[in-house]
Design an enzyme around this catalytic site. Structure first.
Site, PDB file in Angstrom:
ATOM      1  N   ASN A 209      42.818   7.653 -61.271  1.00  0.00           N
ATOM      2  CA  ASN A 209      42.861   8.805 -60.362  1.00  0.00           C
ATOM      3  C   ASN A 209      43.502  10.035 -60.982  1.00  0.00           C
ATOM      4  O   ASN A 209      43.173  11.154 -60.632  1.00  0.00           O
ATOM      5  CB  ASN A 209      43.599   8.433 -59.067  1.00  0.00           C
ATOM      6  CG  ASN A 209      44.837   7.605 -59.311  1.00  0.00           C
ATOM      7  OD1 ASN A 209      44.788   6.579 -59.990  1.00  0.00           O
ATOM      8  ND2 ASN A 209      45.947   8.045 -58.781  1.00  0.00           N
ATOM      9  N   GLN A 237      37.953   5.801 -57.366  1.00  0.00           N
ATOM     10  CA  GLN A 237      37.759   7.103 -58.022  1.00  0.00           C
ATOM     11  C   GLN A 237      36.490   7.168 -58.862  1.00  0.00           C
ATOM     12  O   GLN A 237      36.214   8.211 -59.465  1.00  0.00           O
ATOM     13  CB  GLN A 237      38.965   7.425 -58.909  1.00  0.00           C
ATOM     14  CG  GLN A 237      40.242   7.693 -58.133  1.00  0.00           C
ATOM     15  CD  GLN A 237      40.236   9.025 -57.375  1.00  0.00           C
ATOM     16  OE1 GLN A 237      39.327   9.857 -57.538  1.00  0.00           O
ATOM     17  NE2 GLN A 237      41.233   9.228 -56.538  1.00  0.00           N
ATOM     18  N   SER A 257      36.655   3.663 -51.186  1.00  0.00           N
ATOM     19  CA  SER A 257      37.280   4.444 -50.120  1.00  0.00           C
ATOM     20  C   SER A 257      36.353   5.590 -49.717  1.00  0.00           C
ATOM     21  O   SER A 257      35.854   6.314 -50.584  1.00  0.00           O
ATOM     22  CB  SER A 257      38.609   5.014 -50.618  1.00  0.00           C
ATOM     23  OG  SER A 257      39.123   5.923 -49.678  1.00  0.00           O
ATOM     24  N   HIS A 259      36.934   8.499 -48.164  1.00  0.00           N
ATOM     25  CA  HIS A 259      37.319   9.918 -48.244  1.00  0.00           C
ATOM     26  C   HIS A 259      37.308  10.480 -49.656  1.00  0.00           C
ATOM     27  O   HIS A 259      37.526  11.674 -49.850  1.00  0.00           O
ATOM     28  CB  HIS A 259      38.658  10.167 -47.536  1.00  0.00           C
ATOM     29  CG  HIS A 259      39.877   9.687 -48.236  1.00  0.00           C
ATOM     30  ND1 HIS A 259      40.727  10.536 -48.897  1.00  0.00           N
ATOM     31  CD2 HIS A 259      40.407   8.456 -48.358  1.00  0.00           C
ATOM     32  CE1 HIS A 259      41.746   9.836 -49.385  1.00  0.00           C
ATOM     33  NE2 HIS A 259      41.564   8.563 -49.080  1.00  0.00           N
ATOM     34  N   CYS A 383      56.542  12.219 -55.507  1.00  0.00           N
ATOM     35  CA  CYS A 383      57.781  12.784 -55.001  1.00  0.00           C
ATOM     36  C   CYS A 383      58.455  11.759 -54.100  1.00  0.00           C
ATOM     37  O   CYS A 383      57.892  11.387 -53.086  1.00  0.00           O
ATOM     38  CB  CYS A 383      57.464  14.035 -54.196  1.00  0.00           C
ATOM     39  SG  CYS A 383      58.806  15.182 -54.147  1.00  0.00           S
TER      40      CYS A 383
HETATM   41  N1  PLP Z   1      42.906   3.538 -55.352  1.00  0.00           N
HETATM   42  C1  PLP Z   1      42.816   4.720 -55.980  1.00  0.00           C
HETATM   43  C2  PLP Z   1      42.461   4.748 -57.434  1.00  0.00           C
HETATM   44  C3  PLP Z   1      43.056   5.907 -55.290  1.00  0.00           C
HETATM   45  O1  PLP Z   1      42.971   7.085 -55.929  1.00  0.00           O
HETATM   46  C4  PLP Z   1      43.390   5.831 -53.918  1.00  0.00           C
HETATM   47  C5  PLP Z   1      43.716   7.059 -53.159  1.00  0.00           C
HETATM   48  O2  PLP Z   1      44.211   8.023 -53.697  1.00  0.00           O
HETATM   49  C6  PLP Z   1      43.452   4.565 -53.308  1.00  0.00           C
HETATM   50  C7  PLP Z   1      43.204   3.446 -54.059  1.00  0.00           C
HETATM   51  C8  PLP Z   1      43.795   4.412 -51.857  1.00  0.00           C
HETATM   52  O3  PLP Z   1      42.663   4.698 -51.058  1.00  0.00           O
HETATM   53  P1  PLP Z   1      42.861   5.089 -49.512  1.00  0.00           P
HETATM   54  O4  PLP Z   1      43.443   6.461 -49.492  1.00  0.00           O
HETATM   55  O5  PLP Z   1      41.485   5.020 -48.917  1.00  0.00           O
HETATM   56  O6  PLP Z   1      43.748   4.049 -48.903  1.00  0.00           O
END
Ligand code: PLP
Length: 452
Positions: A209, A237, A257, A259, A383
């Site tokens: 990410n 991602q 995911s 979103h 943070c």
């Molecule tokens: N895994 C990765 C690589 C992510 O970037 C994120 C969210 O930033 C997640 C898992 C978590 O996904 P969710 O926000 O749908 O719980």
């Protein structure tokens, strides 16, 4: 002020087509997908179409898709689920492997008590095949072999904290280091596989990410398959940005995911290869064959399906367009901003992501300065309690803490335009120069000597 959004790895806007597909399920088609009347059947049809669309994006079969509340739940379910099933099977006397000796000590990390088994397996309410009876509970603690899990050091917290929770319950976890480009060493992965305690799962994220760097899933899948170890990837991602094929990658489990994929927040999916021994995470009704109970979020599921369908159709073209914009941003910044470096540039990356260190600045301060000028981006820093910890990803690739804190992530999206990149190129060099000018530590360019 017009605003430019270069933080699509944090979240994406819902695509208008996705929203259109979802809207009927909030009002007209509001049935419960478990109801047998017409309202319910229409909702069920929406859910099943979405299951097919998500499966198609991954090269999976629809019955291998379970909808979840997002990527975090999918990651938790995959990891707790494999560990729980492994522990449960050995607790019934079926050793994980015939050559694993029962460990006869309860010392930390060497064995699990029946209570630990219950904790890992999900606590009371387990299906009868593994729930201890009252009489069994009164037996002296039975000690069973602990499974072993391999994860990469740069996983998202949804994976890392799940692994750490398992470690607290006695399961051993190996965190594989990565090189400067965020890549694991395949030989090190191979060497980390264990027989005593037996490795039951490799979890390696597809795209990171923070960096966008992509792990070689095909090779990892081959190693997992040869060792007969389950293989999970967090594809949150990568989905919709680069191709995914669960069969080519020999994956058993994959997390998604909504979103990050132009669908809404609060919806996701877990791919589970048929035949995978996975303990369920939640207990309740019979939804999704009882495996993931809870009344289905029909509108969200329909949105995720539509987003998956759009991603499958537009992925190749979109990746080319977005990569060209990302490359322009990256190359121009490196030219205009002295002491700047791209992190992870030596690896294959998702087309939309660049992570750049601007030596001598505080990343948080730069994010705020850019936000004031109308540009949204982010640091990889987490943070917590007021202190900005350097990103675990950037420190894992070898950046010293001050460089990790001086790094920003720009992540482009479907709607990013050349004009957006021009705007970013106007504001970023000026903001970096301004912050460096205020920095007591950044070495200033040598002043010309003035001779009277
Ligand atoms: N895994 C990765 C690589 C992510 O970037 C994120 C969210 O930033 C997640 C898992 C978590 O996904 P969710 O926000 O749908 O719980």
């Amino acid at each position: 002020m017009s605003r430019v959004y270069l933080d699509h790895n944090a979240t994406t806007p819902v695509d208008p087509e996705v929203l259109d597909a979802m809207l009927p399920y909030f009002s007209g088609e509001y049935g419960n997908a478990s109801s047998i009347h017409t309202f319910g059947q229409k909702a069920r049809a929406g859910v099943e179409t979405a299951r097919e669309q998500v499966a198609a994006l991954l090269g999976a079969r629809p019955q291998e898709i379970v909808f979840t509340s997002g990527g975090t739940e999918a990651d938790n379910h995959a990891i707790f689920g494999i560990a729980g099933a492994a522990v449960a099977s050995s607790s019934k006397g079926r050793a994980l492997s015939t050559n694993v000796p029962a460990i006869s000590s309860t010392s930390e990390g060497s064995g699990l008590s029946a209570d630990d088994v219950e904790a890992i397996s999900g606590g009371p309410g387990l299906s009868r095949d593994v729930t201890p009876t009252a009489q069994e509970r009164l037996q002296p603690l039975k000690v069973i072999p602990v499974p072993h899990i391999i994860a990469t050091a740069i996983e998202h917290e949804a994976v890392l904290n799940t692994c750490q929770a398992l470690e607290k319950r006695g399961i051993s976890v190996t965190y594989l280091p990565v090189d400067r480009d965020g890549q694991i060493d395949l030989q090190a992965l191979h060497d980390s596989l264990r027989e005593h305690p037996e490795t039951v799962l490799i979890t390696a994220m597809h795209a990171n990410n923070e960096l966008g760097t992509v792990q070689p899933l095909e090779e990892i899948g081959q190693i997992a398959a040869e060792a007969d170890v389950y293989f999970h990837t967090d594809a949150v991602q990568s989905a919709g940005k680069i191709p995914i094929d669960v069969n080519a990658f020999k994956l058993d489990l994959l997390s998604l995911s909504g979103h990050k994929l132009y669908a809404p927040k609060g919806i996701g999916a877990l791919y589970i290869r048929g035949g995978t021994r996975l303990r369920q995470l939640l207990y309740g009704g019979h939804h999704q064959r009882g495996f993931r109970p809870g009344t289905e979020n029909v509108a969200g599921i329909v949105g995720l399906g539509k987003a998956a369908q759009i991603a499958k159709a537009s992925l190749a073209e979109d990746a080319k367009r977005v990569a060209a914009l990302r490359d322009t941003l990256e190359h121009t910044l490196l030219q205009c901003v002295p002491d700047s470096r791209v992190n992870g540039a030596g690896a294959q990356r998702t087309p939309n992501t660049t992570n750049i260190t601007f030596s001598g600045i505080e990343g948080e301060a730069l994010v705020i300065a850019l936000d004031l000028k109308g540009l949204a981006c982010s640091t990889g820093a987490a943070c917590s309690s007021g202190a900005v910890e350097p990103s675990h990803v950037l420190t894992a690739i070898g950046l010293p803490a001050e460089d990790a804190r001086a790094s920003l992530r720009f992540s482009l999206g479907h709607h990013t335009t050349a004009a957006n990149i021009d705007f970013a190129l106007q504001v970023i060099p000026a903001a970096v120069a301004q912050l460096r000018g205020l920095s007591p530590t950044y070495r200033k360019p040598a002043k010309a000597e003035v001779h009277p």
